[in-house]
Design an enzyme around this catalytic site. Structure first.
Site, PDB file in Angstrom:
ATOM      1  CG  ASP A   8      36.483  42.366  53.516  1.00 53.64           C
ATOM      2  OD1 ASP A   8      36.411  41.232  54.012  1.00 53.64           O
ATOM      3  OD2 ASP A   8      36.503  42.564  52.292  1.00 53.64           O
ATOM      4  CG  MET A   9      41.649  44.867  51.098  1.00 51.06           C
ATOM      5  SD  MET A   9      41.963  46.573  51.596  1.00 51.06           S
ATOM      6  CE  MET A   9      42.292  47.313  50.007  1.00 51.06           C
ATOM      7  CG  ASP A 106      39.878  40.810  51.505  1.00 46.90           C
ATOM      8  OD1 ASP A 106      39.596  39.908  52.317  1.00 46.90           O
ATOM      9  OD2 ASP A 106      39.027  41.416  50.831  1.00 46.90           O
ATOM     10  CD  GLU A 107      37.557  39.126  56.916  1.00 47.61           C
ATOM     11  OE1 GLU A 107      37.727  38.265  56.030  1.00 47.61           O
ATOM     12  OE2 GLU A 107      36.725  39.011  57.802  1.00 47.61           O
TER      13      GLU A 107
HETATM   14  P1  TTP Z   1      36.231  38.614  50.056  1.00 46.24           P
HETATM   15  O1  TTP Z   1      36.633  39.724  50.955  1.00 46.24           O
HETATM   16  O2  TTP Z   1      35.171  37.671  50.546  1.00 46.24           O
HETATM   17  O3  TTP Z   1      35.693  39.183  48.675  1.00 46.24           O
HETATM   18  P2  TTP Z   1      36.201  40.438  47.857  1.00 46.24           P
HETATM   19  O4  TTP Z   1      37.231  41.204  48.570  1.00 46.24           O
HETATM   20  O5  TTP Z   1      36.600  39.978  46.487  1.00 46.24           O
HETATM   21  O6  TTP Z   1      34.899  41.295  47.671  1.00 46.24           O
HETATM   22  P3  TTP Z   1      34.111  42.124  48.791  1.00 46.24           P
HETATM   23  O7  TTP Z   1      34.844  41.952  50.084  1.00 46.24           O
HETATM   24  O8  TTP Z   1      34.124  43.546  48.310  1.00 46.24           O
HETATM   25  O9  TTP Z   1      32.743  41.559  48.810  1.00 46.24           O
HETATM   26  O10 TTP Z   1      37.488  37.736  49.684  1.00 46.24           O
HETATM   27  C1  TTP Z   1      38.765  38.297  49.500  1.00 46.24           C
HETATM   28  C2  TTP Z   1      39.481  37.604  48.374  1.00 46.24           C
HETATM   29  O11 TTP Z   1      39.566  36.212  48.626  1.00 46.24           O
HETATM   30  C3  TTP Z   1      38.765  37.736  47.047  1.00 46.24           C
HETATM   31  O12 TTP Z   1      39.134  38.922  46.352  1.00 46.24           O
HETATM   32  C4  TTP Z   1      39.189  36.493  46.337  1.00 46.24           C
HETATM   33  C5  TTP Z   1      39.427  35.477  47.419  1.00 46.24           C
HETATM   34  N1  TTP Z   1      38.289  34.537  47.487  1.00 46.24           N
HETATM   35  C6  TTP Z   1      38.378  33.350  46.783  1.00 46.24           C
HETATM   36  O13 TTP Z   1      39.380  33.066  46.129  1.00 46.24           O
HETATM   37  N2  TTP Z   1      37.289  32.496  46.811  1.00 46.24           N
HETATM   38  C7  TTP Z   1      36.148  32.776  47.502  1.00 46.24           C
HETATM   39  O14 TTP Z   1      35.191  31.978  47.486  1.00 46.24           O
HETATM   40  C8  TTP Z   1      36.075  34.005  48.229  1.00 46.24           C
HETATM   41  C9  TTP Z   1      34.834  34.370  48.998  1.00 46.24           C
HETATM   42  C10 TTP Z   1      37.170  34.853  48.192  1.00 46.24           C
HETATM   43 MG    MG Z   2      36.975  41.716  50.553  1.00 48.75          MG
END
Ligand code: TTP
Ligand code: MG
Length: 387
Positions: A8-9, A106-107
């Protein structure tokens, strides 16, 4: 022994923006709706870890984020850019195994059971992936490795940001039980409240509750949770093969209505889709073209053929016609921002099929197979198609 890797990024959208504008490095960056000086509507998509220190997080109203962090750098999301980066990440992952399930932008889960030995250990695979993504894309990710999907995902979350954590089978319960119940898949706010009201706060509490009690509080779902709380999760990595369609899209650097360029792009996309279908031994009946105009209007046009195909010629001919029909109806000044091509509606792909297909198709198939072999050996792009 199964090894599942979850990647996961870190702060994905925000990290891409920080990478592309060094002035944002080390700064609180908030991606989401326009805050309009605190009056804006809409929510935060994500924010950099610097902004998280101010208490900002995903899904928070943007006005609230503005109050918490008025000096933050507020940016609107550039979804096209993030999808492009996402595709680049997935492409890197395919160098490590084809057994990939992309879960979100991102996962992804990777089943590295059959491939990890090439890097000696599962942990070394994780290290190599992190290094590749850093070197090629200048981005950080977090990786969890375990014998099942749930533990791998919890592990990647646990070691964020920029972490790498492997949980061995004998460490699972020790790792899992101190965590709060909402770390378990399927435990949302409502389930959490029901569990808390029954005095169940940690995963360990849940694992030590009788199955009957969980069932009486949560129904059949309670039994699944009991298994998960004990570290048992049999869900496999769902490969792309199980996906219902193969598609590809392209966003132009500059919006265009140049027919030549548009056809060339459609041809390129059909080429990619056809290649992927053949790699996965799939054939589809329904061809869809997606067009987004400069004014951000998105339309799709579909057509279902009599027979399934994965041939470039068929996909291109139909895509081009679908495109022409729509594009012809637009005002002459209209420009195109994005084009996509999708093939769907697969039926099972019987090998036997070719027995009943005309000889010409068999020959075509052979030609494609040879081209694919060359591509596999020397990489895409070495082989073109005369037009
Ligand atoms: P995540 O992997 O949940 O969040 P992240 O990568 O920004 O941070 P981290 O994993 O380090 O905690 O989500 C990936 C992307 O999806 C995030 O960059 C933006 C988008 N996203 C939204 O647009 N709305 C949301 O509510 C969430 C959770 C994510
Ligand atoms: Mg992420």
């Amino acid at each position: 022994m199964t090894f599942i890797l979850h990647i996961d990024m870190d702060a994905f959208f925000a990290a891409v923006e920080q990478r592309d504008d060094p002035r944002l490095l080390g700064k609180p960056v908030i991606i989401g709706a326009d805050p309009q000086g605190g009056k804006g509507r809409g929510v935060v998509s994500t924010c950099s870890y610097e902004a998280r220190k101010f208490g900002v997080h995903s899904a928070m109203p943007i006005s609230q984020a503005f109050k918490k962090c008025p000096k933050g750098f507020f940016l609107q999301p550039d979804m096209d850019k993030y999808s492009r980066v996402s595709a680049e990440i997935m492409k890197i992952l395919y160098d490590f195994t084809p057994e990939i399930e992309q879960v979100s932008v991102d996962e992804a889960f990777l089943d590295i059971t059959g491939s990890y030995h090439l890097w000696k250990t599962p942990l070394a695979v994780g290290q190599s992936i992190k290094a590749r993504i850093k070197k090629d894309l200048d981005l950080n990710c977090s990786i969890g490795i375990a014998s099942n999907k749930m533990i791998a995902k919890i592990a990647s979350d646990y070691c964020k940001p920029n972490g790498l954590l492997q949980i061995n089978a004998e460490q699972i319960l020790e790792f899992l039980w101190p965590l709060t119940v909402d770390k378990i898949w399927g435990v949302g706010a409502k389930t959490k409240e029901i569990l808390n009201n029954s005095g169940i706060f940690t995963v360990g509490d849940m694992a030590h509750t009788s199955r009957e009690l969980l069932r009486s509080r949560l129904g059949e779902h309670g039994l699944d949770l009991y298994e998960l709380a004990n570290g048992i999760d049999d869900r496999g990595v769902v490969l792309e093969h199980d996906v219902k369609s193969v598609s590809n899209e392209y966003t132009f650097d500059e919006d265009t209505n140049n027919k030549e360029e548009l056809y060339k792009t459609i041809s390129y996309l059909c080429e990619k889709v056809s290649y992927r279908l053949r790699q996965d031994e799939l054939k589809g009946k329904t061809i869809t073209v997606k067009i987004r105009t400069g004014a951000f209007k998105t339309v799709t046009r579909s057509r279902t053929l009599d027979d399934r195909t994965n041939f470039f010629d068929d996909i291109y001919k139909n895509s081009k016609q679908l495109f022409d029909e729509y594009f012809g109806s637009l005002p002459s000044k209209e420009v195109v921002r994005l084009i996509g091509v999708r093939v769907a509606n697969f039926e099972e792909n019987f090998v036997q099929d070719s027995l009943f297909e005309p000889a010409l198709d068999i020959k075509k198939e052979k030609v494609h197979q040879v081209m694919d072999k060359i591509k596999n050996k020397f990489g895409e792009g070495v082989i073109g198609r005369g037009r």
